[in-house]
Design an enzyme around this catalytic site. Structure first.
Site, PDB file in Angstrom:
ATOM      1  N   LYS A  54      -0.203   5.080   0.878  1.00  0.00           N
ATOM      2  CA  LYS A  54      -0.414   3.630   0.893  1.00  0.00           C
ATOM      3  C   LYS A  54      -0.369   3.027  -0.510  1.00  0.00           C
ATOM      4  O   LYS A  54      -0.814   3.653  -1.485  1.00  0.00           O
ATOM      5  CB  LYS A  54      -1.772   3.308   1.534  1.00  0.00           C
ATOM      6  CG  LYS A  54      -1.953   3.952   2.906  1.00  0.00           C
ATOM      7  CD  LYS A  54      -3.316   3.688   3.512  1.00  0.00           C
ATOM      8  CE  LYS A  54      -3.571   4.600   4.699  1.00  0.00           C
ATOM      9  NZ  LYS A  54      -3.950   5.970   4.314  1.00  0.00           N
ATOM     10  N   TYR A 111      -7.135   6.961  -2.645  1.00  0.00           N
ATOM     11  CA  TYR A 111      -8.052   8.057  -2.303  1.00  0.00           C
ATOM     12  C   TYR A 111      -8.208   9.047  -3.449  1.00  0.00           C
ATOM     13  O   TYR A 111      -9.108   9.883  -3.424  1.00  0.00           O
ATOM     14  CB  TYR A 111      -7.564   8.816  -1.058  1.00  0.00           C
ATOM     15  CG  TYR A 111      -7.470   8.021   0.215  1.00  0.00           C
ATOM     16  CD1 TYR A 111      -8.002   6.734   0.324  1.00  0.00           C
ATOM     17  CD2 TYR A 111      -6.828   8.553   1.333  1.00  0.00           C
ATOM     18  CE1 TYR A 111      -7.889   6.015   1.496  1.00  0.00           C
ATOM     19  CE2 TYR A 111      -6.713   7.833   2.518  1.00  0.00           C
ATOM     20  CZ  TYR A 111      -7.244   6.567   2.599  1.00  0.00           C
ATOM     21  OH  TYR A 111      -7.128   5.858   3.758  1.00  0.00           O
ATOM     22  N   HIS A 149      -1.958  -1.206   1.743  1.00  0.00           N
ATOM     23  CA  HIS A 149      -3.287  -0.724   2.136  1.00  0.00           C
ATOM     24  C   HIS A 149      -4.193  -1.826   2.686  1.00  0.00           C
ATOM     25  O   HIS A 149      -5.038  -1.569   3.554  1.00  0.00           O
ATOM     26  CB  HIS A 149      -3.963  -0.033   0.950  1.00  0.00           C
ATOM     27  CG  HIS A 149      -4.964   1.005   1.331  1.00  0.00           C
ATOM     28  ND1 HIS A 149      -5.260   2.094   0.549  1.00  0.00           N
ATOM     29  CD2 HIS A 149      -5.739   1.142   2.429  1.00  0.00           C
ATOM     30  CE1 HIS A 149      -6.173   2.850   1.153  1.00  0.00           C
ATOM     31  NE2 HIS A 149      -6.479   2.280   2.293  1.00  0.00           N
TER      32      HIS A 149
END
Length: 270
Positions: free
Chosen positions: A75, A50, A108
């Site tokens: 993750k 992210y 992930h």
């Protein structure tokens, strides 16, 4: 406001609603996470991919909350498939977040995002063994996976020592993934529901709006409550404080009849 926790099979507890940070840029993450913390969220979900871990961590550190009172998930990037690479990525994550340990760490995805469906079974097993090591060293309180189907989960169960505590999957009205849900339940794996609003696409659905009016709640509140009724853990995200507050105000029950109606929905995103 929803209280209480889900309990993993290792007895670690996780708050029933998390604050998701997917698609929140790093420069907005500090304010968004601060708003979430201010309004009672104690479970924050992020990921190395992210690119916002730094400001997620800064917001948590700046807020007046003890580390043990906040639940932080991150993750392992989907393209990383290997033992040493997993350890290195984990160290990068805890450096970004400026924490000593994670509450939950997930693979992930079972395959790199640009090679969706690729068989990475051996790589996933190596990732998992590295995560087991980090767990046994006390650097992670719980470990799990994300976007794993039954065929991806089975090799982990067959070749590893620790059953995943979590499988974080896209789960929303119209995308119930019943077989996967039942499999996870059978193995005491908590299902986390990301995109509980179908990335916003269900909010204007006429039938959802009509049912939400019946309960005097917003469409988002109805959709989040649905996830809880299905015994999954929703991860709504927003950068608007009013919605951040509303998304946690889901202390109502959907009738069994309405629940059955919602189960009949077709996936709006297909």
């Amino acid at each position: 406001m929803i209280k209480g926790n889900f309990v993993f099979h290792n007895n670690v507890e996780i708050p029933k609603i998390g604050f998701g940070t997917w698609q929140i840029p790093n420069d907005e993450a500090y304010d968004s996470v601060t708003m979430a913390l201010k309004n009672g969220y104690t479970h924050i979900d992020t990921a190395l991919a992210y690119k916002n871990e730094e400001n997620v961590g800064k917001a948590i550190k700046a807020f007046d909350i003890a580390r043990e009172d906040i639940f932080i998930t991150s993750k392992l990037p989907a393209q990383i498939k290997g033992f040493d690479e997993t350890l290195a990525a984990f160290n990068e994550t805890i450096t970004n977040l400026a924490v000593d340990y994670l509450d939950l760490y997930l693979i992930h995805a079972p395959w790199p995002w640009d090679e969706k469906g690729k068989d990475c079974t051996e790589g996933n097993i190596q990732c998992w063994k590295a995560m087991e090591q980090l767990y046994n060293e006390g650097k992670i309180r719980a470990i799990g996976v994300s976007n794993f189907e039954i065929k991806d989960l089975q090799p982990i169960l067959d070749h590893c020592d620790i059953v995943p505590m979590v499988n974080q999957i896209p789960f929303y009205v119209g995308r119930d993934q019943e077989d996967l849900l039942a499999f996870c339940k059978q193995h005491h794996i908590v299902v986390e529901a990301y995109s509980p609003l179908a990335t916003g696409e269900l909010l204007d659905h006429a039938d959802i709006k009509k049912m939400a009016e019946k309960y005097d709640v917003t469409p988002a509140q109805l959709l989040i409550r649905y996830c809880l009724e299905r015994e999954t853990l929703p991860l709504p995200k927003s950068t608007h404080e009013e919605r951040i507050i509303q998304n946690k105000q889901v202390d109502f029950e959907i009738s069994s009849e309405d629940l059955e109606e919602l189960k009949k929905f077709e996936d709006i995103r297909k």
